[in-house]
Design an enzyme around this catalytic site. Structure first.
Site, mmCIF file in Angstrom:
data_model
loop_
_atom_site.group_PDB
_atom_site.id
_atom_site.type_symbol
_atom_site.label_atom_id
_atom_site.label_comp_id
_atom_site.label_asym_id
_atom_site.label_seq_id
_atom_site.Cartn_x
_atom_site.Cartn_y
_atom_site.Cartn_z
ATOM 1 N N GLU A 1 0.812 -1.224 0.000
ATOM 2 C CA GLU A 1 0.000 0.000 0.000
ATOM 3 C C GLU A 1 0.841 1.267 0.000
ATOM 4 O O GLU A 1 0.316 2.367 -0.178
ATOM 5 C CB GLU A 1 -0.973 0.005 1.173
ATOM 6 N N HIS B 1 8.723 -8.237 -1.797
ATOM 7 C CA HIS B 1 8.067 -6.961 -2.062
ATOM 8 C C HIS B 1 8.770 -6.318 -3.245
ATOM 9 O O HIS B 1 9.959 -6.017 -3.153
ATOM 10 C CB HIS B 1 8.179 -6.037 -0.852
#
Ligand SMILES: [Zn+2]
Length: 225
Positions: free
Chosen positions: A114, A182
């Site tokens: 996010e 990530h």
């Protein structure tokens, strides 16, 4: 360009991957618009971003992109923001009186960071000890997938999976470990291709050293058929 202190502070939260709560921070009006109304608005926003970057959206290759991205955001990669997409909580009675730990391992995780809106890709391992209620095996995969399909922080995703299963199974004895890459770390910023992030949440009996060890040993078991 002058960057004020407030913007710097907000940037730092994202770069340091700080999460704020185990609940996804939603606006009060999060569900006022229908999915198709959201697609229509986001389409214009995506077009605006691409045009600001200097792209010519009359080009055949690009002209469908705003609509494609908007539909993908609302219906697919952020579809888990919609409570209607939550897997139904059908449970069964533990008739065979299986009293040991059940582990569903190597559940594929596709989520989105996010802070950068870049992919998080990894594996989740989920375990529970039944106190009389069991769920279908695929339910665990579906619950992971539902919470993964949101703008996420990996720590929050791990906690949300455990909390949901605790509710569904009516027991504290639930655990989840997620090991994920990530892309905001692997493909930009520090550009460390090899690093991955491990998060864990251990509820109830899983806080005991031996139970935790048993769960970790099952995850380490080589699965080859
Ligand atoms: Zn990130």
């Amino acid at each position: 360009m002058k960057i004020d202190k407030h913007t710097q502070d907000i940037d730092a939260v994202g770069d340091n991957h700080v999460g704020t709560s185990s609940e996804t921070p939603l606006r009060r009006d999060a569900f006022k618009l229908t999915s198709s109304e959201k697609v229509d608005l986001i389409k214009d926003d995506v077009r605006h971003i691409l045009e600001t970057l200097g792209l010519d959206l009359t080009d055949d290759s690009l002209k469908g992109t705003p609509n494609r991205v908007a539909k993908m955001f609302v219906n697919e990669i952020f579809g888990g923001l919609d409570p209607d997409q939550k897997p139904s909580a059908s449970t069964f009675e533990n008739k065979y009186k299986y009293g040991e730990m059940l582990v569903e391992k190597n559940i594929t995780v596709y989520s989105t960071c996010e802070h950068h809106l870049l992919p998080i890709v990894g594996k989740a391992h989920v375990a529970y000890i039944s106190n009389g209620t069991v769920v279908g095996l695929s339910k665990m995969n579906r619950i992971v997938d539902y919470f993964a399909k949101r703008p996420q922080v990996q720590e929050r995703l791990t906690i949300q999976v455990v909390k949901e299963l605790q509710k569904v199974l009516n027991t504290e004895d639930v655990a989840c470990i997620i090991d994920a890459k990530h892309l905001c770390v692997n493909s930009r910023g520090i550009r460390d291709v090899d690093s991955s992030t491990v998060t864990s949440e251990f509820g109830g009996k899983f806080k005991n050293k031996e139970t935790k060890r048993e769960f970790l040993d099952y995850i380490k078991m080589d699965t080859s058929f």
